[in-house]
Design a protein around this motif. Structure first.
Motif, PDB file in Angstrom:
ATOM      1  N   VAL A   1      40.620  24.868  46.847  1.00  0.00           N
ATOM      2  CA  VAL A   1      40.826  26.222  47.526  1.00  0.00           C
ATOM      3  C   VAL A   1      39.423  26.798  46.925  1.00  0.00           C
ATOM      4  O   VAL A   1      39.011  27.753  47.767  1.00  0.00           O
ATOM      5  CB  VAL A   1      41.958  26.985  46.649  1.00  0.00           C
ATOM      6  N   ALA A   2      38.700  26.664  45.870  1.00  0.00           N
ATOM      7  CA  ALA A   2      37.586  27.242  45.552  1.00  0.00           C
ATOM      8  C   ALA A   2      36.488  26.688  46.569  1.00  0.00           C
ATOM      9  O   ALA A   2      35.517  27.431  46.964  1.00  0.00           O
ATOM     10  CB  ALA A   2      37.069  26.705  44.239  1.00  0.00           C
ATOM     11  N   ALA A   3      36.549  25.408  46.744  1.00  0.00           N
ATOM     12  CA  ALA A   3      35.294  25.186  47.727  1.00  0.00           C
ATOM     13  C   ALA A   3      35.383  25.663  49.196  1.00  0.00           C
ATOM     14  O   ALA A   3      34.606  26.052  49.989  1.00  0.00           O
ATOM     15  CB  ALA A   3      35.693  23.646  47.785  1.00  0.00           C
TER      16      ALA A   3
ATOM     17  N   ARG B   1      43.246  46.234  41.726  1.00  0.00           N
ATOM     18  CA  ARG B   1      42.911  47.447  41.744  1.00  0.00           C
ATOM     19  C   ARG B   1      42.343  48.018  40.222  1.00  0.00           C
ATOM     20  O   ARG B   1      41.651  48.973  39.825  1.00  0.00           O
ATOM     21  CB  ARG B   1      43.980  48.807  41.956  1.00  0.00           C
ATOM     22  N   ARG B   2      42.753  47.188  39.303  1.00  0.00           N
ATOM     23  CA  ARG B   2      42.356  47.292  37.955  1.00  0.00           C
ATOM     24  C   ARG B   2      40.960  46.773  37.606  1.00  0.00           C
ATOM     25  O   ARG B   2      40.554  47.093  36.450  1.00  0.00           O
ATOM     26  CB  ARG B   2      43.532  46.964  36.981  1.00  0.00           C
ATOM     27  N   LEU B   3      40.395  45.750  38.657  1.00  0.00           N
ATOM     28  CA  LEU B   3      39.137  45.300  38.391  1.00  0.00           C
ATOM     29  C   LEU B   3      38.050  46.348  38.533  1.00  0.00           C
ATOM     30  O   LEU B   3      38.215  47.359  39.444  1.00  0.00           O
ATOM     31  CB  LEU B   3      38.933  44.236  39.171  1.00  0.00           C
ATOM     32  N   PRO B   4      37.030  46.343  37.609  1.00  0.00           N
ATOM     33  CA  PRO B   4      35.871  47.142  38.211  1.00  0.00           C
ATOM     34  C   PRO B   4      35.504  46.873  39.741  1.00  0.00           C
ATOM     35  O   PRO B   4      35.587  45.740  40.203  1.00  0.00           O
ATOM     36  CB  PRO B   4      34.618  46.494  37.507  1.00  0.00           C
ATOM     37  N   ALA B   5      35.050  47.800  40.574  1.00  0.00           N
ATOM     38  CA  ALA B   5      34.738  47.438  41.864  1.00  0.00           C
ATOM     39  C   ALA B   5      33.921  46.310  42.415  1.00  0.00           C
ATOM     40  O   ALA B   5      34.215  45.689  43.221  1.00  0.00           O
ATOM     41  CB  ALA B   5      34.129  48.995  42.450  1.00  0.00           C
ATOM     42  N   ARG B   6      32.786  46.058  41.433  1.00  0.00           N
ATOM     43  CA  ARG B   6      31.995  44.978  41.800  1.00  0.00           C
ATOM     44  C   ARG B   6      32.561  43.782  41.776  1.00  0.00           C
ATOM     45  O   ARG B   6      32.150  42.385  42.025  1.00  0.00           O
ATOM     46  CB  ARG B   6      30.442  44.991  41.072  1.00  0.00           C
ATOM     47  N   GLU B   7      33.722  43.551  41.024  1.00  0.00           N
ATOM     48  CA  GLU B   7      34.406  42.106  40.714  1.00  0.00           C
ATOM     49  C   GLU B   7      35.562  42.073  41.757  1.00  0.00           C
ATOM     50  O   GLU B   7      36.330  40.943  41.633  1.00  0.00           O
ATOM     51  CB  GLU B   7      35.071  42.149  39.300  1.00  0.00           C
ATOM     52  N   ARG B   8      35.760  43.065  42.471  1.00  0.00           N
ATOM     53  CA  ARG B   8      37.007  42.861  43.542  1.00  0.00           C
ATOM     54  C   ARG B   8      36.465  41.982  44.634  1.00  0.00           C
ATOM     55  O   ARG B   8      36.375  42.376  45.793  1.00  0.00           O
ATOM     56  CB  ARG B   8      37.512  44.230  44.093  1.00  0.00           C
ATOM     57  N   ASN B   9      36.070  40.552  44.365  1.00  0.00           N
ATOM     58  CA  ASN B   9      35.414  39.601  45.392  1.00  0.00           C
ATOM     59  C   ASN B   9      36.622  38.466  45.203  1.00  0.00           C
ATOM     60  O   ASN B   9      36.568  37.706  43.913  1.00  0.00           O
ATOM     61  CB  ASN B   9      34.190  39.512  45.248  1.00  0.00           C
ATOM     62  N   TYR B  10      37.060  37.977  46.155  1.00  0.00           N
ATOM     63  CA  TYR B  10      37.917  36.700  46.077  1.00  0.00           C
ATOM     64  C   TYR B  10      37.103  35.450  45.813  1.00  0.00           C
ATOM     65  O   TYR B  10      37.582  34.582  44.760  1.00  0.00           O
ATOM     66  CB  TYR B  10      38.439  36.585  47.485  1.00  0.00           C
ATOM     67  N   THR B  11      36.071  35.149  46.092  1.00  0.00           N
ATOM     68  CA  THR B  11      35.262  34.081  45.746  1.00  0.00           C
ATOM     69  C   THR B  11      34.848  33.984  44.145  1.00  0.00           C
ATOM     70  O   THR B  11      34.963  33.220  43.596  1.00  0.00           O
ATOM     71  CB  THR B  11      33.981  33.854  46.706  1.00  0.00           C
ATOM     72  N   ARG B  12      34.291  35.369  43.797  1.00  0.00           N
ATOM     73  CA  ARG B  12      33.865  35.362  42.625  1.00  0.00           C
ATOM     74  C   ARG B  12      35.010  35.363  41.539  1.00  0.00           C
ATOM     75  O   ARG B  12      35.082  34.515  40.637  1.00  0.00           O
ATOM     76  CB  ARG B  12      33.586  37.028  42.333  1.00  0.00           C
ATOM     77  N   TRP B  13      36.385  36.022  41.827  1.00  0.00           N
ATOM     78  CA  TRP B  13      37.668  35.797  41.182  1.00  0.00           C
ATOM     79  C   TRP B  13      37.862  34.312  41.125  1.00  0.00           C
ATOM     80  O   TRP B  13      38.173  33.774  39.994  1.00  0.00           O
ATOM     81  CB  TRP B  13      38.699  36.735  41.690  1.00  0.00           C
ATOM     82  N   MET B  14      37.947  33.673  42.108  1.00  0.00           N
ATOM     83  CA  MET B  14      38.349  32.151  42.165  1.00  0.00           C
ATOM     84  C   MET B  14      37.257  31.201  41.248  1.00  0.00           C
ATOM     85  O   MET B  14      37.793  30.494  40.685  1.00  0.00           O
ATOM     86  CB  MET B  14      38.116  31.692  43.781  1.00  0.00           C
ATOM     87  N   LEU B  15      35.969  31.656  41.281  1.00  0.00           N
ATOM     88  CA  LEU B  15      35.233  30.728  40.432  1.00  0.00           C
ATOM     89  C   LEU B  15      34.964  31.072  39.171  1.00  0.00           C
ATOM     90  O   LEU B  15      34.655  30.172  38.166  1.00  0.00           O
ATOM     91  CB  LEU B  15      33.798  30.668  41.023  1.00  0.00           C
ATOM     92  N   LEU B  16      34.990  32.332  38.797  1.00  0.00           N
ATOM     93  CA  LEU B  16      34.976  32.922  37.316  1.00  0.00           C
ATOM     94  C   LEU B  16      36.107  33.294  36.459  1.00  0.00           C
ATOM     95  O   LEU B  16      35.932  33.347  35.264  1.00  0.00           O
ATOM     96  CB  LEU B  16      33.633  33.847  37.452  1.00  0.00           C
ATOM     97  N   ASP B  17      37.095  33.443  37.312  1.00  0.00           N
ATOM     98  CA  ASP B  17      38.375  33.752  36.263  1.00  0.00           C
ATOM     99  C   ASP B  17      39.096  32.712  35.879  1.00  0.00           C
ATOM    100  O   ASP B  17      39.647  32.015  36.955  1.00  0.00           O
ATOM    101  CB  ASP B  17      39.157  34.883  37.054  1.00  0.00           C
ATOM    102  N   PRO B  18      39.320  32.473  34.719  1.00  0.00           N
ATOM    103  CA  PRO B  18      40.319  31.173  34.307  1.00  0.00           C
ATOM    104  C   PRO B  18      41.561  31.456  34.826  1.00  0.00           C
ATOM    105  O   PRO B  18      42.385  30.559  35.071  1.00  0.00           O
ATOM    106  CB  PRO B  18      40.113  31.310  32.910  1.00  0.00           C
TER     107      PRO B  18
END
Length: 308
Positions: free
Chosen positions: A169-171, A140-157
């Protein structure tokens, strides 16, 4: 080259002649996996017909042909459905905003001992409960466009540090996104997401080009959390009847296990932090109440009586 052709090419490249019962002798092969003519022979179609399928020059194969190709290429249930999605004509995509019903939101909030979240199209995170936020990230604290499971999995350390088997898990997340792309190829938001991940994540590029698909129904995840340590989670993916394209992911631990104890500690820590945050907020000052005007004949209040 069409998406259907790319998928067929990738699928035959992943099989060996031995796996499908073909004898090739000892002669070296220049093609990885099966040749086009071998797939055509096994599927019972002409080489020219199959070639046109791979080259995108035949976009309406029959159901019987698709079933035969699925058997020939040893496709599992998810990959078979993906093959049919790619081959069928698609209606123009109509963008709609997915929302989680209030009753479902209340159900999520009541699951205080189990992490839970709801994913929508494109693996967007539509809702999550407090323990899921503590375990993964505060969606809920992420910007709306970043609330995506695959995006978080691949881009967030943070995701890499949470999952002990992050690469798998990422694959799997990419494979799930690939399934959605087969169902909604004209979704502009999905295409934008794929473009961003292709540019920013080499792991995404490799997995996307592999054309592997994955449907998450149930499984196990190995995680660790800096506050409590390792946690082995089991998850079930439950499609919500009446809410098309929304899936509830519910995570549990084995009773009496160390993972169960660690998850309980995390829940207690989260509850304590929420209580402390609520206590630190300044209390709202009571609103001034307007005086009630007296009408003629009303007795004066005790405070308004003159002192004797």
């Amino acid at each position: 080259m069409s998406d259907l052709g790319d998928f067929l090419r990738s699928s035959r490249a992943g099989l060996t002649p031995h796996e499908v019962g073909l004898e090739t002798g000892d002669a070296p092969r220049r093609v990885q996996g099966l040749r086009r003519e071998e797939v055509a022979q096994l599927a019972g179609v002409s080489v020219d017909y199959y070639t046109r399928l791979e080259q995108g020059r035949h976009s309406t194969p029959s159901e019987a042909v698709l079933e035969s190709l699925a058997r020939t290429l040893r496709l599992d249930t998810s990959a078979r459905l993906h093959l049919f999605d790619l081959a069928r004509p698609h209606q123009a995509f109509r963008p709609t905003t997915q929302r989680v019903r209030p009753a479902v939101q209340q159900m999520l909030a009541s699951l205080v001992d189990h992490p839970a979240l709801i994913l929508g199209r494109r693996t967007d995170v539509l809702a999550s409960n407090s323990l899921a936020d503590a375990l993964l990230t505060d969606w809920r604290r992420l910007p709306a466009r970043e609330r995506n499971y695959t995006r978080w999995m691949l881009l967030d350390p943070l995701a890499r540090s949470r999952f002990l088997d992050w690469a798998t898990v990422a694959a799997d997340a990419v494979g799930t996104l690939r399934l959605d792309a087969g169902r909604h190829p004209d979704d502009p938001m999905l295409n934008e997401l794929v473009g961003e991940l292709t540019i920013k994540s080499p792991e995404f590029r490799a997995a996307w080009e592999d054309h592997r698909v994955h449907e998450r129904t149930h499984g196990t995840k190995q995680m660790t959390h800096p506050e409590v340590g390792p946690i082995t989670l089991r998850f079930e993916a439950l499609e919500l009847p009446g809410d098309e394209g929304q899936t509830l992911f519910l995570y549990t631990t084995d009773p009496g296990s160390r993972s169960s104890d660690n998850l309980r500690l995390l829940a207690l820590s989260r509850a304590g932090a929420a209580a402390a945050e609520a206590a630190s907020e300044p209390a709202a000052e009571p609103a001034d109440l307007p005086e009630t005007p007296r009408t003629a004949g009303d007795p004066p209040s005790r405070r308004s009586r003159p002192a004797r």
